[in-house]
Design an enzyme around this catalytic site. Structure first.
Site: not given
Ligand code: BES
Ligand code: ZN
Ligand code: MN
Length: 496
Positions: A274, A348, A346, A262, A344, A267
């Site tokens: 966020k 996947r 993204e 990835k 968010d 992000d």
């Molecule tokens: N990049 C984040 C996940 C992340 C969180 C990485 C903390 C490192 C530290 C990812 O893209 C994300 O935002 N995931 C969401 C998914 C949800 C919206 C289904 C999440 O985990 O909140």
């Molecule tokens: Zn992310």
């Molecule tokens: Mn994200």
């Protein structure tokens, strides 16, 4: 880069690192200096006076003894066999504490070449600083320890050279991963990521080393149907890229692995923005891409007899009038449609494109591993130092977990429970990108599984927790990018 040597002699005027252990619960301590067999009686009294306990991550410096400066690094409780990871961490703590110095000799209780190798790795991994973006304060920050000599009576063995060579390569590419993660997103866009990798690719030997590099720009991605990468990247002024590095060894009839990482250079969450507090850590969202690219270059430099297809889908996830809206439908490479309920989620989407592409080549794959800072749920489940492993092939996962134990990277197996899959059903598209919040790490794994052929052994490594250290430095792990997964990927290929 720290220079590594193995020697059975002491360099006068150097710094000398030895181990310190606790011998009982009443504050007893002892020195462990391995083959050096240091006479420690006179030193112990002073160490006790200074309050040294020998616990892990404790480093005590003292002038005198057989060197200019003695450096005692904690190994924890006394034992007849110290694990490689205990040695690696103790060497790393010492080498971190010696930033600003030119050289040190490490005399730690190693019993064989593998132990020497662990000390060499730890010393080199701990010798890391990131000062690239300091301006006027640059001079007040120390540079990393310049050279580390491992004291061992095995110095004359023919394998000694191999050990220092391997440890140097492992450290060099771990440091590349860390540098890429630590580089601010102002200076690391999808395009500049590919340029930095192209430079490292050249330095690793390029075509002569069996490497090939291909980069897709946004126009090519669009015309060739990479709807995931385009959909995530379209809200940003910094257009997305897909980076492919292949390694073909000299040997014929070898195994072939696909590594997919990835590569979200930042992000923000997109239109699902966020919260501001903590968003800065999202510069680490390209850790997976950095790890798979660095591992591929390391594998090439080590000339390992396994073919690698390395894929890094790169995009910046930004909110804007061109960003993907919640409820938009995109088409992943190969034709599956996804309803983007949450922009968010993204990672996947870009991974799906790259994973389908990785399986569409003419060469048969023996396995595929994706590496991603994919979910906050991963951090909730396993904390900040342990990564998760999900799979469609139990024995592949078991062997990876065993390898991670050896390399000292903490990974733990997680299931992909089928009943969670229904939460990803979409009323309009083939699948939605957001499902049940509970078990979010596994839901993300199940999403990715939809893009993997059932008969291809596949591992999904979620490194959201361990990729980026927001706490204190420890062992050989600095603050910021850690480089996690790179070492285990290389080891997996070494053992294939
Ligand atoms: N990049 C984040 C996940 C992340 C969180 C990485 C903390 C490192 C530290 C990812 O893209 C994300 O935002 N995931 C969401 C998914 C949800 C919206 C289904 C999440 O985990 O909140
Ligand atoms: Zn992310
Ligand atoms: Mn994200």
């Amino acid at each position: 880069m720290t220079t590594l040597k193995i020697s059975d002699g002491l360099v006068k005027d150097d710094l000398l690192v030895v181990g310190l252990v606790s011998t009982n619960t009443k504050g007893g301590i002892a020195i462990e200096s391995g083959d050096l067999a240091l006479d420690s009686k006179s030193l112990l009294a002073s160490l006790l006076e200074m309050g040294a306990t020998g616990k892990a991550d404790e480093v005590t410096k003292m002038p005198g003894g057989p060197a200019r400066l003695m450096v005692f690094t904690g190994l924890g409780p006394k034992s007849s066999t110290y694990s490689h990871e205990v040695l690696r961490r103790a060497a790393g703590s010492a080498s971190r504490a010696l930033a600003g110095n030119s050289g040190a000799t490490f005399a730690l209780p190693t019993r064989d070449l593998a132990g020497v190798s662990a000390v060499a790795e730890g010393a080199a991994l701990g010798a890391y600083v990131f000062n690239d973006f300091r301006g006027s304060s640059k001079d007040s920050h120390k540079s990393a320890l310049k050279s580390a000599t491992i004291f061992s009576k095995l110095a004359g063995k023919s394998e000694a050279k191999e050990i220092t060579n391997r440890a140097s390569i492992i450290a060099k590419y771990t440091h590349l991963v860390r540098d890429l993660i630590n580089t601010p997103p102002s200076h690391l866009t999808p395009d500049s990521f590919t340029k930095k990798l192209a430079a490292s690719f050249k330095a690793a030997g390029g075509a002569k080393a069996g490497l090939k590099i291909t980069i897709w720009d946004e126009k090519q991605l669009k015309s060739q149907g990479f709807g995931g990468i385009i959909g995530v990247g379209q809200g940003s002024a910094n257009p997305p890229r897909l980076l492919y590095i292949s390694y073909t060894p000299k040997a014929k009839n070898v195994k072939r692995f696909a590594l997919v990482g990835k590569g979200i250079t930042f992000d923000t969450g997109g239109l699902n923005l966020k919260p501001g507090f903590g968003m800065e850590a999202m510069k680490c969202d390209m850790s997976g891409a950095a790890a798979v690219c660095a591992a591929t270059l390391a594998i090439a430099e080590l000339a390992l007899p396994v073919a690698i297809d390395c894929w890094a889908p790169l995009a910046e996830n930004m909110p804007s009038d061109t960003a993907t809206r919640p409820s938009d439908v995109i088409t992943i490479f190969g034709g599956k449609t996804v309803e983007v309920l949450n922009p968010d989620a993204e990672g996947r989407l870009v991974l799906a494109d790259a994973m389908v592409k990785a399986q569409s080549g003419k060469n048969k794959l023996d396995g595929m591993i994706d590496v991603a800072t994919l979910t906050g749920a991963q951090v909730v489940a396993l904390g900040t130092r342990t990564g998760a492993v999900m799979t469609n092939n139990q024995s592949f996962s078991d062997s990876f977990i065993a390898i991670a134990k050896e390399t000292g990277e903490q990974f733990w197996p997680m299931p992909l429970p089928v009943e969670l899959r229904a939460s990803l059903d979409s009323p309009v598209a083939d699948i939605a990108n957001r499902g049940d919040k509970n078990g979010g790490m596994m839901v993300a794994g199940l999403f990715l599984k939809e893009f993997v052929s059932d008969d291809l052994p596949w591992l999904h490594l979620d490194i959201a927790g361990p990729a980026f250290n927001e706490g204190k430095p420890h062992g050989y792990t600095p603050v910021g990018g850690t480089g996690v997964s790179m070492r285990s990927l290389v080891r997996l290929v070494e053992q294939a």
